[in-house]
Design an enzyme around this catalytic site. Structure first.
Site, short mmCIF file in Angstrom:
data_model
loop_
_atom_site.label_atom_id
_atom_site.label_comp_id
_atom_site.label_asym_id
_atom_site.label_seq_id
_atom_site.Cartn_x
_atom_site.Cartn_y
_atom_site.Cartn_z
N ARG A 185 37.98 44.23 78.32
CA ARG A 185 36.81 43.49 77.84
C ARG A 185 35.73 44.47 77.36
O ARG A 185 35.07 44.22 76.35
CB ARG A 185 36.28 42.63 78.98
N ASP A 196 39.59 30.57 75.12
CA ASP A 196 38.64 29.74 75.86
C ASP A 196 38.59 28.34 75.27
O ASP A 196 38.82 28.17 74.07
CB ASP A 196 37.24 30.36 75.84
N ARG A 251 43.20 30.91 85.36
CA ARG A 251 42.34 32.09 85.17
C ARG A 251 42.97 33.37 85.74
O ARG A 251 42.27 34.23 86.26
CB ARG A 251 40.96 31.89 85.82
N TYR A 262 30.22 19.92 76.99
CA TYR A 262 29.60 21.21 76.67
C TYR A 262 28.81 21.12 75.36
O TYR A 262 27.74 21.72 75.21
CB TYR A 262 30.64 22.32 76.55
O1 CP3 Z 1 43.62 33.30 82.55
C1 CP3 Z 1 43.39 32.18 82.03
O2 CP3 Z 1 43.31 31.13 82.68
C2 CP3 Z 1 43.34 32.09 80.52
C3 CP3 Z 1 42.09 32.13 79.88
C4 CP3 Z 1 41.02 31.08 80.09
C5 CP3 Z 1 39.65 31.41 80.10
N1 CP3 Z 1 38.93 30.26 80.13
C6 CP3 Z 1 39.11 32.78 80.04
C7 CP3 Z 1 37.71 33.02 80.44
C8 CP3 Z 1 41.11 29.69 80.22
C9 CP3 Z 1 42.35 28.82 80.35
C10 CP3 Z 1 39.77 29.18 80.22
C11 CP3 Z 1 39.46 27.74 80.28
C12 CP3 Z 1 38.05 27.34 80.39
N2 CP3 Z 1 36.95 27.89 79.81
C13 CP3 Z 1 37.63 26.18 81.08
C14 CP3 Z 1 38.54 25.20 81.80
C15 CP3 Z 1 38.93 25.71 83.14
C16 CP3 Z 1 37.83 25.71 84.15
O3 CP3 Z 1 37.48 26.82 84.61
O4 CP3 Z 1 37.33 24.63 84.50
C17 CP3 Z 1 36.23 26.09 80.95
C18 CP3 Z 1 35.35 25.02 81.55
C19 CP3 Z 1 35.82 27.17 80.13
C20 CP3 Z 1 34.44 27.48 79.67
C21 CP3 Z 1 33.97 28.77 80.21
N3 CP3 Z 1 34.44 30.00 79.81
C22 CP3 Z 1 32.97 28.98 81.19
C23 CP3 Z 1 32.21 27.89 81.89
C24 CP3 Z 1 32.85 30.35 81.36
C25 CP3 Z 1 31.86 31.07 82.21
C26 CP3 Z 1 32.20 31.00 83.64
C27 CP3 Z 1 32.91 32.24 84.06
O5 CP3 Z 1 33.91 32.16 84.77
O6 CP3 Z 1 32.40 33.31 83.68
C28 CP3 Z 1 33.82 30.98 80.53
C29 CP3 Z 1 34.08 32.43 80.40
C30 CP3 Z 1 35.49 32.89 80.61
N4 CP3 Z 1 36.61 32.29 80.12
C31 CP3 Z 1 35.87 34.07 81.29
C32 CP3 Z 1 37.26 34.16 81.18
C33 CP3 Z 1 38.15 35.26 81.69
C34 CP3 Z 1 34.92 35.08 81.90
C35 CP3 Z 1 34.31 35.84 80.79
C36 CP3 Z 1 34.01 37.25 81.13
O7 CP3 Z 1 34.91 38.11 81.03
O8 CP3 Z 1 32.85 37.52 81.46
#
Ligand code: CP3
Length: 357
Positions: free
Chosen positions: A42, A79, A29, A155
């Site tokens: 964003r 994602d 992340r 999910y």
């Molecule tokens: O920088 C990176 O790692 C690359 C991008 C990336 C994102 N999500 C961007 C993201 C990657 C590799 C993921 C993987 C992901 N997404 C996982 C596996 C890793 C982990 O954290 O366990 C999972 C379970 C998801 C599903 C997901 N996406 C959730 C549960 C959420 C909400 C939680 C949160 O952190 O807000 C997201 C949203 C998300 N994915 C964000 C980002 C940058 C935040 C969104 C925002 O900008 O509001």
């Protein structure tokens, strides 16, 4: 696709089993809300999902952390839930709550998923990969990714990440629709990762964020086996594909995972000791991890001490420095700089002690 012959990208060297010029470091992340430039991009995109599907902006966001920090990898901005969406699920990201999806719970709903053409519907993601591949420095490795079948299925069954019971019940009772769901996800994910590799990803990571939900017997069947099939399916089309597996919170099951899944590296959460990483995992494959994201948020001497223990405890040729899970949005940027600088400092000391480095 594969690295150019002249590349000495440290992450690729470790994944290939060669001694790297320096110990690679990146953060799960690493593109995200702790960076003001991410929040700005964003806002320009309008929403998280529009950002994911906008190749110019997604490529920009993927490269943002490299401008601030001396990192060895860029991870594609996308994602894991884009696969369910491509299969036909409704997906929204609501402020504060995270992802919300339409759910599946029977044979009919699984049969209605649109596997045909699913990976093609993710074409904008491959365009992002191609743009980053063209723009990044040669020694920085571009990592693509997908979710592991179990985590993506959970999910799709729960409709959100905050509850786990229905998905775990399905894994334990193993009705026919559950096995069918994992097969559909595995197939779509093979095509998705192959397309990312062909577009310029040099390695891919498979995120099994909810692996820790599975008790030992179910772990083998629903975590290791689907990931093994995914890895084999990708390598059937891209034989030299470099693959990192992340069975988060798997406990002692992580050893079977490292032995059986066929990955080049296993990413480990902060619950795994340096001793287990060194003595039990690093003889099997490369090991990635595992600073607690809360320590990165805390910074200071506690962070330095954890980095020192990690770097001094693991051989450079088998270790990729990372966090045990994604960076937290409230992490101060200076702590990330501190983290990377500390890794470089301690690694330069161990360099003299290790042969081939
Ligand atoms: O920088 C990176 O790692 C690359 C991008 C990336 C994102 N999500 C961007 C993201 C990657 C590799 C993921 C993987 C992901 N997404 C996982 C596996 C890793 C982990 O954290 O366990 C999972 C379970 C998801 C599903 C997901 N996406 C959730 C549960 C959420 C909400 C939680 C949160 O952190 O807000 C997201 C949203 C998300 N994915 C964000 C980002 C940058 C935040 C969104 C925002 O900008 O509001």
């Amino acid at each position: 696709m594969a690295s150019s012959p002249l590349s000495h990208a440290p992450l690729l060297e470790v994944l290939d089993g060669r001694p790297p010029l320096r110990r690679p470091v990146w953060m799960m992340r690493q593109a995200g809300r702790y960076l003001p430039e991410y929040r700005e991009a964003r806002a320009r995109a309008g929403s998280f999902l529009s950002l994911c599907y906008n190749p110019a902006l997604a490529a920009e966001v993927t490269l943002q952390p490299l401008k601030r920090f001396d990192l060895d990898a860029a991870i594609l901005f996308a994602d894991i839930l884009l696969i369910p969406q491509a299969l036909g699920a409704d997906l929204t990201f609501s402020e504060g709550e995270g992802p919300v999806l339409s759910t599946v719970a029977n044979d009919k709903q699984v049969a209605a998923l649109k596997l045909e053409g699913a990976a093609d519907r993710l074409a904008p993601i491959y365009e992002t990969v191609a743009r980053v591949a063209a723009a990044k420095p040669v020694n920085v490795t571009l990592i693509g990714f997908c979710g592991a079948p179990w985590t993506v299925a959970s999910y799709m069954i729960e409709g959100r990440g905050s509850t786990r019971e229905r998905a775990r019940l399905a894994a334990l009772a193993a009705p026919s629709w559950f096995a069918a769901l994992l097969e559909v996800i595995t197939q779509a994910s093979i095509d998705y990762l192959v397309a990312q590799l062909r577009a310029g990803a040099e390695a891919v990571q498979i995120f099994d964020s909810w692996a820790g939900d599975l008790p030992a017997r179910a772990f083998s069947r629903w975590c290791i086996e689907p990931v093994r099939q995914l890895v084999a399916g990708v390598r059937a089309q891209v034989p030299d594909a470099r693959i990192i597996g992340f069975p988060r919170a798997a406990g002692t099951n992580i050893i079977d995972f490292a032995q059986q899944a066929g990955v080049n590296a296993v990413a480990v959460d902060a619950g795994v000791s340096v001793k287990v990483m060194r003595d039990q995992l690093s003889p099997i494959c490369a090991v990635q991890g595992n600073i607690d994201p809360l320590l990165l948020l805390a910074g200071g001497p506690a962070l330095d001490a954890a980095v020192d223990e990690l770097v001094q405890g693991l051989p450079r040729r088998r270790h990729v420095v990372n966090l045990g899970h994604g960076i937290l949005p409230s992490t101060p940027i200076e702590h990330v700089s501190q983290f990377v600088a500390r890794v470089r400092l301690r690694d330069s000391e161990t360099r003299n002690e290790e042969s081939g480095g």
